[in-house]
Write an enzyme that holds these catalytic residues in place. Structure first.
Site, short mmCIF file in Angstrom:
data_model
loop_
_atom_site.label_atom_id
_atom_site.label_comp_id
_atom_site.label_asym_id
_atom_site.label_seq_id
_atom_site.Cartn_x
_atom_site.Cartn_y
_atom_site.Cartn_z
N HIS A 29 33.85 -3.12 -46.50
CA HIS A 29 33.93 -4.53 -46.88
C HIS A 29 34.48 -5.38 -45.74
O HIS A 29 34.93 -6.49 -45.97
CB HIS A 29 34.81 -4.71 -48.11
CG HIS A 29 34.44 -3.83 -49.26
ND1 HIS A 29 33.18 -3.85 -49.82
CD2 HIS A 29 35.14 -2.89 -49.95
CE1 HIS A 29 33.13 -2.96 -50.81
NE2 HIS A 29 34.30 -2.36 -50.90
N HIS A 74 29.79 -3.04 -53.83
CA HIS A 74 29.47 -1.67 -53.47
C HIS A 74 27.98 -1.44 -53.64
O HIS A 74 27.53 -0.32 -53.77
CB HIS A 74 30.24 -0.67 -54.34
CG HIS A 74 31.70 -0.88 -54.28
ND1 HIS A 74 32.34 -1.77 -55.10
CD2 HIS A 74 32.63 -0.35 -53.47
CE1 HIS A 74 33.63 -1.76 -54.79
NE2 HIS A 74 33.83 -0.92 -53.82
#
Ligand SMILES: Nc1ncnc2c1ncn2[C@@H]1O[C@H](COP(=O)(O)OP(=O)(O)O)[C@@H](O)[C@H]1O
Ligand SMILES: Nc1ncnc2c1ncn2[C@@H]1O[C@H](COP(=O)(O)OP(=O)(O)O)[C@@H](O)[C@H]1O
Ligand SMILES: [Mg+2]
Ligand SMILES: [Mg+2]
Ligand SMILES: [Mg+2]
Ligand SMILES: [Mg+2]
Lengths: 204, 329, 329, 204
Positions: B56, B215
């Site tokens: 991320h 995700h």
């Protein structure tokens, strides 16, 4: 049902190999309804377990299980790390050194309660509890090794039509239906490996 | 899989080493790469620690520094960090005023941070972010995911911590900023976890995933590709429906890229989203545009709206000096 | 083509509107969107103007502001701007100390900026950047392309202009920074010009384009996919061969993403590139990592090395406040 | 060879349509050895020309050509904008209002020289000069409309085996060989359109 050093070593190796060999399958399952890391996570954890295998086998069965649990907690991460790790840690805490079958029933019950508390979850939510809970019931009801192993496999399969309300698959809502829960699959693999070893080594 | 990597299993480690080398002026990598910490600590300040799965970037390590986090614990790609990471990070950066964890609402993150808090042997409080309106919330489920809004919480709580605010007040502030913040995203192309080697999902040439998570989790629904305006309508619409800001509210608009979407498209989304906010009599007075909370190499973007009051504005505007956000310092 | 856009022919306009809305504190969009200019001008300072085809965001408009450019002229996607843009930008930001154009070495850019200079009716000098070592240079050809190194020239010349340096000295400085700066890039996936609707080139799953330009122009050669270390060897190797820095030189390392490559990979490239520089006894004391000079949605990265002296360091470190680069202000 | 208002209007429309209709082909050629915008650039420029068509046709031929050139310079951008724009501007500057064929030969020669100066280029470098120069030679040698049009087409084709040393294709080195130069193709289209119109309207 006590385990000598050789049996302990065999048991741990069997557990580790069962998930490491299926890592790719577990990852595929997690790609379908999760984030695609379950196989990688379990593999990382059990590789770390294998790395300390001689020292683990030197310990008593309860101490060994606690150490495996701590390793998994510190190496797996994700949701499965704390849950599977907690299961092993609590199992170790609850088992006497030379457990009778009744001790195993009681200890697995306590370990499952700890998993529920850690995950704030119950059976029926499409998680590894949907394998742990029914398998433990068979164990408690006196089922033999074959019955336990069969239930583990079937319980994992029964998660396929379920709607997920816990874990990452719950984000999918209805779209979680039709896929086997990855954590249930790894739990069934671990149980299958344990049963085979315990049947031979400890007359389960 | 086409990535600038060496070994699919060493991506995180090598990337962290490059990150630490590039930012030695402000941060340090902890032993065993378990955490990234500020080089210089401020005595008596509550220590802010966040963390989560990697992939991320720049979240969270990119937000370590003056005015934001004291430490960040990077888990493996898309995998929550383990408790030892948070315990050692807390050990390294707690100067005695307590530790506040900022945790994105995923079960894995919650469990690992909770175990860390239980084992840390020091005062720990937690703020849990759950800004993603794509997920229908209910008391029976996991609840909403923490996504791009997390960085707004980290920025504002970080600024308040610099002023010496005590831990209980910081926790309330974090919860309050989280409550005022909502996000939703869309994916145009999937992401690939390096060690998995294949995309986490597939999308046809004319499809997109509406309400995707960071995700690459499938989202609300898979729908035909639509225009930026139509996408903005759906994202901002869902956000406003849930947030229900008063007419005339002032907001911060974060248009966040997921990793493979370039700035020319993100600024175009700013244009679309702002027009919709204008139409709803919401005034956008702060903007942040860029790839700040990503999902590896996923193409797509999320929109975050955070309602501002005077305090929030001054916390947002306060100096910050991290790898990924910097102003006033 | 999967992009967050409305009309393939209005991408630039809508993106510029979003960009201008997001950065009203520092800049303004000129009439007809012909240029982006600083909101506040400094009287008596030489006006720095750059520009080029769009699709390289944040270049150049993202570098308009304190310590860098006074104006930027965005051409259509991958197309040099037209002379009227530079003429009107010069009209808007020249405060009497003259105008310095910073131009990337492409024939289209050169011709359009030259025509603008001829027609502008004011003092104009130009710095032409040509840092791309992928192109074999010769007096008979177009010569090297200006690529990511351009932003280093803009930063350093911009900082010098703030101090009141006169136009001739700024031009020499820009030429000197350009001479000390070299780049080379690699593409893993092609880019798609929105109005063209199809990729500019195709690459097999196991191929990459070594020495690619920032318009997705084919580069030196198409080769099998390689590891980040091997790529860094080739990029940094070609740069060092050409730049021939003295042993013990200090350098700035810019690892630049082309638009679709995430930070986790870029920092991994930093790690690989720095190791090679270390091995060559070159000390990297400044780093910039991110997608700063892009090629739409192309995946891949470039490496830029710029040799530093005391002046260059202080110019690099000087305050800058633009949409895309900000520190010390 | 003088053009009345109707002829001027037809000429400009024919020029514009020739490149606008082939924009996609020009872009494809530019994708192969350039940056994939040549068709878009020429289209944008000639659409802007079309947008002022009545006003353009009101002008004298030289003034009209200068205005077209200025529009192209201000609308096309890239390398082709200044080059094609310069060609039209210089042609307009050099032509008398009622040109004889000799005037056309001289004026195209001057316009080509201006293009060379602007592009710092020569024929032989795989650019639009490889069409302009040989076509102008046929014009100077007294070739008829058909000969001029044929040479434009063939000259563009002759750029295919050439090695580019100017323009964006030069970055490719040897790899530029085997692709037609996009600017040469658009030049040949413009010449073809001009010749057809001039043959009918101005007895070329
Ligand atoms: N709250 C929970 N209670 C019980 N099991 C859970 C819970 N959340 C997740 N799981 C189990 O964990 C599995 C996912 O593990 P993993 O993929 O390693 O972690 P993550 O979801 O964080 O990526 C799920 O398949 C599910 O069986
Ligand atoms: N220096 C030059 N001299 C003559 N013609 C040139 C020169 N550079 C480029 N060209 C012509 O311009 C064409 C490319 O135009 P275009 O694609 O519109 O611009 P750009 O190359 O800037 O993208 C080439 O095919 C070539 O014919
Ligand atoms: Mg998972
Ligand atoms: Mg995970
Ligand atoms: Mg171009
Ligand atoms: Mg072109």
């Amino acid at each position: 049902m006590s385990l000598n050093r050789t049996a302990r070593e065999k048991l741990v190796r069997a557990l580790a190999v069962s998930v490491i060999e299926h890592a790719d399958e577990l990852t595929s399952l997690d790609q379908a309804i999760g984030d695609g890391d379950h196989g990688l996570n379990m593999k990382r954890g059990f590789e770390a377990v294998l790395a300390t295998l001689p020292a683990l086998a030197d310990k008593s069965t309860p101490e060994m299980l606690k150490a495996i649990g701590m390793t998994l907690v510190m190496k797996v991460g994700g949701a499965s790390g704390p849950l599977v790790g907690t299961f092993f840690m609590e199992l170790g805490k609850a088992l006497p050194e030379e457990p009778a079958r009744a001790d195993l029933v009681a200890a697995t019950g306590k370990a499952i309660d700890a998993v529920k508390a850690r995950g704030r979850s119950e059976a029926g939510q499409k998680t590894l509890l949907d394998v742990l809970v029914p398998v433990q019931a068979i164990l408690a009801a006196g089922g033999d090794a074959a019955a336990i192993a069969a239930e583990a496999t079937e319980a994992a399969e029964r998660t396929t039509p379920m709607l997920a309300t816990r874990g990452r698959a719950s984000f999918l809502g209805e779209r979680s239906i039709g896929h086997m829960d990855p954590g249930s699959r790894s739990a069934s693999l671990l149980i299958g490996a344990a049963v085979v070893t315990l049947e031979f080594e400890a007359d389960l | 899989m086409k990535k600038l990597i060496n070994d699919a299993n060493a991506v995180l480690e090598e990337s962290l080493d490059g990150f630490a080398a590039a930012h030695t002026d402000i941060l340090l990598l902890g032993a065993g790469r378990k955490f990234v910490r500020r080089r210089t600590l401020k005595q008596g300040k509550v220590a802010l620690i966040s963390g989560g799965g990697s992939g991320h970037e720049p979240l969270h390590a990119g937000y370590v520094g003056l005015g934001m986090l004291d430490a960040a614990c990077p888990g493996q790609v898309f995998t929550s960090p383990t408790p030892d990471q948070m315990i050692e990070a807390a050990e390294a950066v707690d100067t005695g005023a307590g530790v506040l964890f900022i945790v994105k609402n995923y079960e894995g993150d919650l469990m690992n941070f909770t175990m860390a808090a239980e084992m840390a042997g020091r005062e720990v409080a937690s703020v849990v972010t759950n800004d993603d309106v794509a997920v229908e919330s209910s008391t029976y489920t996991t609840g909403r995911r923490g996504v791009a809004g997390t960085l707004i919480v980290e920025k504002m709580v970080g600024a308040a911590a610099e002023t010496g605010m005590p831990i209980a007040a910081l926790k309330s502030l974090g919860d309050e900023v989280n409550r005022r913040t909502r996000s939703m995203g869309v994916a145009l192309l999937p992401c690939t976890v390096p060690a998995a080697g294949r995309p986490n999902f597939t999308l046809a040439d004319n499809e997109m995933e509406m309400g995707v998570g960071i995700h690459g989790e499938p989202g609300r629904r898979r729908v035909p590709l639509a225009s930026a305006d139509a996408i903005a309508e759906e994202l901002v619409g869902a956000i406003l429906k849930d947030l229900a800001p008063k007419q005339g509210s002032e907001v911060l608009l974060l248009v966040n890229g997921f990793g493979a979407t370039p700035m020319i498209e993100l600024y175009l989304m700013v244009n679309s989203a702002k027009r919709i906010l204008d139409g709803a009599a919401i005034t956008t007075t702060r903007f942040l545009t860029g790839s700040y909370v990503t999902a590896l190499d996923m193409a797509g973007a999320s929109v975050t709206v955070s309602v501002l009051d005077a305090q929030a504005k001054s916390l947002w505007d306060a100096p910050v000096h991290t790898a990924a956000l910097r102003w006033g310092a």
